[in-house]
Design a protein around this motif. Structure first.
Motif, PDB file in Angstrom:
ATOM      1  N   VAL A 110       0.872  -1.168   0.000  1.00 30.85           N
ATOM      2  CA  VAL A 110       0.000   0.000   0.000  1.00 30.85           C
ATOM      3  C   VAL A 110       0.909   1.218   0.000  1.00 30.85           C
ATOM      4  CG1 VAL A 110      -1.659   1.367   1.297  1.00 30.85           C
ATOM      5  CG2 VAL A 110      -1.949  -1.104   1.124  1.00 30.85           C
ATOM      6  N   MET A 111       0.731   2.084  -0.997  1.00 29.00           N
ATOM      7  CA  MET A 111       1.670   3.182  -1.162  1.00 29.00           C
ATOM      8  C   MET A 111       0.981   4.426  -1.709  1.00 29.00           C
ATOM      9  SD  MET A 111       3.704   2.068  -4.639  1.00 29.00           S
ATOM     10  CE  MET A 111       4.415   3.705  -4.869  1.00 29.00           C
ATOM     11  N   CYS A 112       1.676   5.524  -1.587  1.00 32.09           N
ATOM     12  CA  CYS A 112       1.254   6.770  -2.212  1.00 32.09           C
ATOM     13  C   CYS A 112       1.706   6.734  -3.667  1.00 32.09           C
ATOM     14  CB  CYS A 112       1.877   7.952  -1.478  1.00 32.09           C
ATOM     15  SG  CYS A 112       1.655   9.517  -2.322  1.00 32.09           S
ATOM     16  N   ILE A 113       0.772   6.937  -4.586  1.00 31.75           N
ATOM     17  CA  ILE A 113       1.069   6.918  -6.014  1.00 31.75           C
ATOM     18  C   ILE A 113       1.040   8.351  -6.527  1.00 31.75           C
ATOM     19  CG2 ILE A 113       0.339   6.054  -8.266  1.00 31.75           C
ATOM     20  CD1 ILE A 113      -1.083   3.779  -6.718  1.00 31.75           C
ATOM     21  N   ALA A 114       2.132   8.760  -7.144  1.00 37.42           N
ATOM     22  CA  ALA A 114       2.231  10.124  -7.670  1.00 37.42           C
ATOM     23  C   ALA A 114       2.922  10.095  -9.022  1.00 37.42           C
ATOM     24  CB  ALA A 114       3.010  11.014  -6.696  1.00 37.42           C
ATOM     25  N   ASN A 115       2.752  11.158  -9.781  1.00 35.88           N
ATOM     26  CA  ASN A 115       3.457  11.315 -11.052  1.00 35.88           C
ATOM     27  C   ASN A 115       4.952  11.396 -10.753  1.00 35.88           C
ATOM     28  OD1 ASN A 115       4.653  12.328 -13.414  1.00 35.88           O
ATOM     29  ND2 ASN A 115       2.794  13.435 -13.987  1.00 35.88           N
ATOM     30  N   PRO A 116       5.776  10.502 -11.314  1.00 35.26           N
ATOM     31  CA  PRO A 116       7.216  10.543 -11.024  1.00 35.26           C
ATOM     32  C   PRO A 116       7.862  11.895 -11.320  1.00 35.26           C
ATOM     33  CG  PRO A 116       6.664   8.510 -12.168  1.00 35.26           C
ATOM     34  CD  PRO A 116       5.438   9.380 -12.204  1.00 35.26           C
ATOM     35  N   LEU A 117       7.341  12.616 -12.321  1.00 29.88           N
ATOM     36  CA  LEU A 117       7.910  13.919 -12.654  1.00 29.88           C
ATOM     37  C   LEU A 117       7.793  14.884 -11.484  1.00 29.88           C
ATOM     38  CD1 LEU A 117       6.553  14.379 -16.309  1.00 29.88           C
ATOM     39  CD2 LEU A 117       8.839  13.672 -15.606  1.00 29.88           C
ATOM     40  N   ARG A 118       6.725  14.765 -10.693  1.00 33.51           N
ATOM     41  CA  ARG A 118       6.535  15.650  -9.543  1.00 33.51           C
ATOM     42  C   ARG A 118       7.462  15.293  -8.381  1.00 33.51           C
ATOM     43  NH1 ARG A 118       2.350  19.045 -10.029  1.00 33.51           N
ATOM     44  NH2 ARG A 118       0.757  18.615 -11.602  1.00 33.51           N
ATOM     45  N   LEU A 119       8.052  14.108  -8.430  1.00 34.09           N
ATOM     46  CA  LEU A 119       8.954  13.679  -7.360  1.00 34.09           C
ATOM     47  C   LEU A 119      10.421  13.924  -7.718  1.00 34.09           C
ATOM     48  CD1 LEU A 119       7.243  10.310  -6.373  1.00 34.09           C
ATOM     49  CD2 LEU A 119       6.999  12.537  -5.288  1.00 34.09           C
ATOM     50  N   GLY A 120      10.648  14.621  -8.821  1.00 35.30           N
ATOM     51  CA  GLY A 120      12.020  14.953  -9.183  1.00 35.30           C
ATOM     52  C   GLY A 120      12.626  14.076 -10.256  1.00 35.30           C
ATOM     53  N   TYR A 121      11.873  13.066 -10.728  1.00 36.23           N
ATOM     54  CA  TYR A 121      12.376  12.207 -11.807  1.00 36.23           C
ATOM     55  C   TYR A 121      12.021  12.857 -13.137  1.00 36.23           C
ATOM     56  CZ  TYR A 121      12.921   8.801  -8.075  1.00 36.23           C
ATOM     57  OH  TYR A 121      13.297   8.160  -6.922  1.00 36.23           O
ATOM     58  N   ARG A 122      12.858  13.793 -13.562  1.00 33.95           N
ATOM     59  CA  ARG A 122      12.531  14.618 -14.718  1.00 33.95           C
ATOM     60  C   ARG A 122      12.772  13.911 -16.046  1.00 33.95           C
ATOM     61  NH1 ARG A 122       9.026  17.839 -13.441  1.00 33.95           N
ATOM     62  NH2 ARG A 122       9.442  18.949 -15.372  1.00 33.95           N
ATOM     63  N   HIS A 123      13.452  12.814 -16.031  1.00 32.75           N
ATOM     64  CA  HIS A 123      13.742  12.091 -17.278  1.00 32.75           C
ATOM     65  C   HIS A 123      13.340  10.620 -17.117  1.00 32.75           C
ATOM     66  CE1 HIS A 123      16.038  15.715 -18.048  1.00 32.75           C
ATOM     67  NE2 HIS A 123      16.097  15.365 -19.304  1.00 32.75           N
ATOM     68  N   SER A 124      12.085  10.340 -17.401  1.00 35.67           N
ATOM     69  CA  SER A 124      11.607   8.962 -17.383  1.00 35.67           C
ATOM     70  C   SER A 124      11.503   8.464 -18.812  1.00 35.67           C
ATOM     71  CB  SER A 124      10.253   8.856 -16.671  1.00 35.67           C
ATOM     72  OG  SER A 124       9.287   9.629 -17.348  1.00 35.67           O
ATOM     73  N   SER A 125      11.623   7.162 -18.982  1.00 38.81           N
ATOM     74  CA  SER A 125      11.611   6.608 -20.342  1.00 38.81           C
ATOM     75  C   SER A 125      11.124   5.173 -20.334  1.00 38.81           C
ATOM     76  CB  SER A 125      13.032   6.652 -20.931  1.00 38.81           C
ATOM     77  OG  SER A 125      13.054   6.105 -22.234  1.00 38.81           O
ATOM     78  N   TRP A 126      10.293   4.845 -21.317  1.00 41.06           N
ATOM     79  CA  TRP A 126      10.024   3.448 -21.620  1.00 41.06           C
ATOM     80  C   TRP A 126      11.204   2.911 -22.426  1.00 41.06           C
ATOM     81  CZ3 TRP A 126       6.444   0.758 -19.299  1.00 41.06           C
ATOM     82  CH2 TRP A 126       5.257   1.356 -18.877  1.00 41.06           C
ATOM     83  N   VAL A 127      11.589   1.672 -22.171  1.00 44.50           N
ATOM     84  CA  VAL A 127      12.676   1.045 -22.909  1.00 44.50           C
ATOM     85  C   VAL A 127      12.187  -0.315 -23.404  1.00 44.50           C
ATOM     86  CG1 VAL A 127      15.045   0.204 -22.823  1.00 44.50           C
ATOM     87  CG2 VAL A 127      14.393   2.201 -21.458  1.00 44.50           C
ATOM     88  N   ALA A 128      12.233  -0.504 -24.711  1.00 45.75           N
ATOM     89  CA  ALA A 128      11.839  -1.774 -25.316  1.00 45.75           C
ATOM     90  C   ALA A 128      13.096  -2.538 -25.715  1.00 45.75           C
ATOM     91  CB  ALA A 128      10.956  -1.533 -26.538  1.00 45.75           C
ATOM     92  N   ILE A 129      13.113  -3.843 -25.402  1.00 40.32           N
ATOM     93  CA  ILE A 129      14.330  -4.644 -25.571  1.00 40.32           C
ATOM     94  C   ILE A 129      14.007  -5.914 -26.350  1.00 40.32           C
ATOM     95  CG2 ILE A 129      16.091  -5.994 -24.340  1.00 40.32           C
ATOM     96  CD1 ILE A 129      15.654  -3.968 -22.004  1.00 40.32           C
ATOM     97  N   ARG A 130      14.885  -6.255 -27.293  1.00 43.09           N
ATOM     98  CA  ARG A 130      14.807  -7.535 -27.994  1.00 43.09           C
ATOM     99  C   ARG A 130      15.952  -8.414 -27.493  1.00 43.09           C
ATOM    100  NH1 ARG A 130      14.822  -5.718 -33.001  1.00 43.09           N
ATOM    101  NH2 ARG A 130      12.592  -5.304 -32.893  1.00 43.09           N
ATOM    102  N   THR A 131      15.668  -9.689 -27.272  1.00 42.99           N
ATOM    103  CA  THR A 131      16.668 -10.592 -26.705  1.00 42.99           C
ATOM    104  C   THR A 131      16.980 -11.724 -27.673  1.00 42.99           C
ATOM    105  OG1 THR A 131      15.027 -12.004 -25.621  1.00 42.99           O
ATOM    106  CG2 THR A 131      15.797 -10.091 -24.390  1.00 42.99           C
ATOM    107  N   ASP A 132      18.098 -12.418 -27.397  1.00 41.97           N
ATOM    108  CA  ASP A 132      18.442 -13.578 -28.213  1.00 41.97           C
ATOM    109  C   ASP A 132      18.011 -14.858 -27.487  1.00 41.97           C
ATOM    110  OD1 ASP A 132      20.310 -14.157 -26.231  1.00 41.97           O
ATOM    111  OD2 ASP A 132      22.006 -13.367 -27.370  1.00 41.97           O
TER     112      ASP A 132
END
Length: 271
Positions: free
Chosen positions: A186-208
């Motif tokens: 159980v946690m407080c959910i907030a927009n990461p940008l408001r918590l100081g994480y100014r550079h968030s990114s989705w990363v898609a990966i292909r594996t062998d």
């Protein structure tokens, strides 16, 4: 406790938390594997835009969809990336290629259905992330407790004990076991940008085939900046979300912590 940490009175802390909740800056809820709550089909929808609307305008409308769990305006080939949480595969398909594809401003939709939600970061602070939620086997009583807490993470055990036909002490012991095993927080959910994480990114990966997607996914959980990992079907094998405070940190994580993982053959980031 919040008052002591922030060096303010309890009354002031209570008033500020109430304001943050009422104005929608935060919510407090149980974070767990959505399958526990009856959502058996998740996926990431990758949207290109046709220029009729900006990505931010489109994202604002998509955020109103009940199936939209997380909506981001991104750079790169996709204007908007959103996570969909549905009851089954048919609903997931219909929402992505029916309702969303028909919206003005949407150029195309690509769907990456999740095969497994592998890891969720369950706690964020201003500088570090720790704690995690992973899929765990739970019984009907556990699921009933989490269903209540997913709606309101501040609900008192005594308030729903009778509705579940359980004692408050039983719910308390069950909840402690759920948390101790990492099945939920159980946690407080907030927009990461408001918590100081100014550079968030989705990363898609292909594996062998040598290392395999599951081993790469598990290796990603040991990267401090990675907050979310899913195994997917489609063009990409693994999805991760990376949260950093600055662009230089994001670059370092992508180059030094992800590209070099054993089994990673291709990677694409959508900040």
């Amino acid at each position: 406790e919040l008052g002591r940490r922030a060096d303010i009175t309890e009354k002031a802390a209570r008033r500020r938390v109430s304001r943050l909740l009422s104005e929608g800056y935060i919510s407090i809820a149980a974070v767990t594997d959505p399958a526990v709550l009856g959502y058996g089909a998740l996926g990431l929808a990758l949207l290109t835009v046709d220029g009729a609307r900006t990505p931010v305008e489109l994202a604002a409308e998509l955020a109103l969809l009940p199936e939209a769990d997380y909506v981001t305006a991104t750079s790169g080939p996709y204007g908007v990336v959103l996570e969909l949480v549905c009851t089954d595969a048919r609903e997931l398909h219909d929402v992505a290629f029916g309702r969303i594809a028909a919206l003005p401003g949407v150029g195309s939709v690509e769907l990456l259905p999740y095969l497994r939600l592998h890891y969720q970061q369950a706690r964020l602070s201003g500088a570090l992330a720790d704690g995690a939620v992973r899929p765990r086997p739970l019984d009907d009583i556990d699921r009933a407790i989490l269903t209540r807490l997913a709606v309101d993470g501040r609900a008192a055990f005594r308030d729903f004990a009778s509705a579940l036909g359980l004692s408050e002490s039983t719910i308390r012991s069950r909840y402690s076991r759920i948390v101790d095993t990492g099945a939920a927080r159980v946690m407080c959910i907030a927009n990461p940008l408001r918590l100081g994480y100014r550079h968030s990114s989705w990363v898609a990966i292909r594996t062998d085939g040598r290392a395999g997607a599951q081993r790469v996914a598990e290796a990603l959980t040991r990267v401090e900046a990675v907050s979310y990992v899913a195994l997917t079907a489609g063009r990409w094998d693994v999805l991760a979300e990376v949260l950093t405070t600055c662009g230089e940190d994001l670059l370092n994580v992508l180059d030094e912590s992800i590209r070099g993982l054993d089994g990673v053959t291709a990677m694409q980031a959508w900040p």
